[in-house]
Design a protein around this motif. Structure first.
Motif, mmCIF file in Angstrom:
data_model
loop_
_atom_site.group_PDB
_atom_site.id
_atom_site.type_symbol
_atom_site.label_atom_id
_atom_site.label_comp_id
_atom_site.label_asym_id
_atom_site.label_seq_id
_atom_site.Cartn_x
_atom_site.Cartn_y
_atom_site.Cartn_z
ATOM 1 N N VAL A 116 0.823 -1.272 -0.100
ATOM 2 C CA VAL A 116 -0.191 -0.083 -0.058
ATOM 3 C C VAL A 116 0.946 1.349 0.139
ATOM 4 C CG1 VAL A 116 -1.798 1.508 1.513
ATOM 5 C CG2 VAL A 116 -1.995 -1.178 1.300
ATOM 6 N N GLY B 17 2.662 1.829 -3.568
ATOM 7 C CA GLY B 17 1.534 1.985 -4.352
ATOM 8 C C GLY B 17 1.071 3.412 -4.404
ATOM 9 N N LEU B 18 0.716 3.835 -3.074
ATOM 10 C CA LEU B 18 0.513 5.139 -2.960
ATOM 11 C C LEU B 18 1.421 6.274 -2.955
ATOM 12 C CD1 LEU B 18 -2.120 4.712 0.044
ATOM 13 C CD2 LEU B 18 -2.655 4.909 -2.444
ATOM 14 N N GLY B 19 2.421 6.000 -2.314
ATOM 15 C CA GLY B 19 3.820 6.780 -2.346
ATOM 16 C C GLY B 19 4.253 6.816 -3.714
ATOM 17 N N LEU C 66 2.639 6.817 -6.701
ATOM 18 C CA LEU C 66 1.388 7.251 -7.459
ATOM 19 C C LEU C 66 1.575 8.713 -7.989
ATOM 20 C CD1 LEU C 66 -1.228 6.153 -8.601
ATOM 21 C CD2 LEU C 66 -2.341 7.416 -6.673
#
Length: 240
Positions: free
Chosen positions: A202, A205-207, A209
């Motif tokens: 997570v 993926g978010l970092g 993005l």
């Protein structure tokens, strides 16, 4: 090891789970997740895919997380090849489900290619929770059939109704599929290693993005598993 690869083929009166209970649980999962196909249909149409392309994805690909990843990357302006690669690597997990389910289901060879289409997160979760081969087969079949029919039907309805709904981002429908996937995944994370892999994935993926092209953060998140296992191996080596 034998207990993990072989299951008794018994009925409820012999100590197995009642067929009605298996069907009820399977239908619950199939209906709940199948309805989120509406969100995929709307999101896919909103990303520029045609009605035929949207429905073909649900009919042929039939793995929600990969479908949402693909249309999400395309909607964000990502390269089609990168978007397809991200969706493909998300779908690879189904091959590992298949290895386990093939042992539990023990289906005839002629049936296996058709059953493979239904090897997804939801059918695997329901099947793996069953105590006997009979209940595994029932759970897998009922979940797969109900989910496949509903997912494709609601995909069609969502794509047809996309114009009436308008901006899908404003409704938050693009988050429905991932939310359902996380709700199913969370209870399966029973060990510290599994939770660490999920958490790191997570974060990656978010970092990444905001700094990587659409679709690439999904690929980068796959590095979470080897990284966690490497750290775990180093710690075990230091303890020795």
């Amino acid at each position: 090891m034998a207990e993990q690869t072989a299951l008794p083929d018994t009925r409820a009166d012999d100590g197995g789970k009642p067929d009605a209970a298996v069907v009820r649980d399977a239908l619950g999962v199939g209906v709940a997740v199948g309805l989120s196909g509406f969100a995929f249909g709307v999101t896919s149409a909103g990303s520029g895919l045609t009605l035929l392309q949207t429905c073909a994805l649900s009919l042929l690909v039939f793995t929600g997380a990969s479908q949402f990843a693909l249309v999400g990357a395309l909607a964000a302006g990502g390269n089609p090849l990168t978007a397809a690669a991200g969706a493909f690597f998300l779908g690879v997990r189904n091959a590992f489900y298949g290895l386990r389910l093939s042992q539990l289901l023990a289906l005839p060879r002629a049936v296996r290619p058709f059953a493979a289409q239904w090897v997804i997160d939801e059918t695997a979760a329901v099947a793996l929770a069953q105590p006997t081969r009979r209940s595994v087969r029932i759970g897998f079949a009922v979940t797969g059939l109900s989910l496949y029919v509903l997912w494709n039907l609601t995909t069609l309805l969502g794509a047809l109704g996309a114009e009436a709904i308008g901006d899908t981002d404003a409704w938050g429908l693009d988050a429905a599929g991932p939310a359902v996937f996380l709700a199913l995944l969370a209870p399966m994370l029973t060990t510290a290693t599994e939770r660490a892999v999920a958490g790191l994935a997570v974060l990656l993926g978010l970092g990444l993005l905001p700094v990587l092209p659409a679709g690439v953060p999904v690929l980068a998140a796959a590095l979470a598993a080897p990284l966690v296992l490497w750290v775990q191996g180093r710690r075990q080596g230091d303890e020795r």
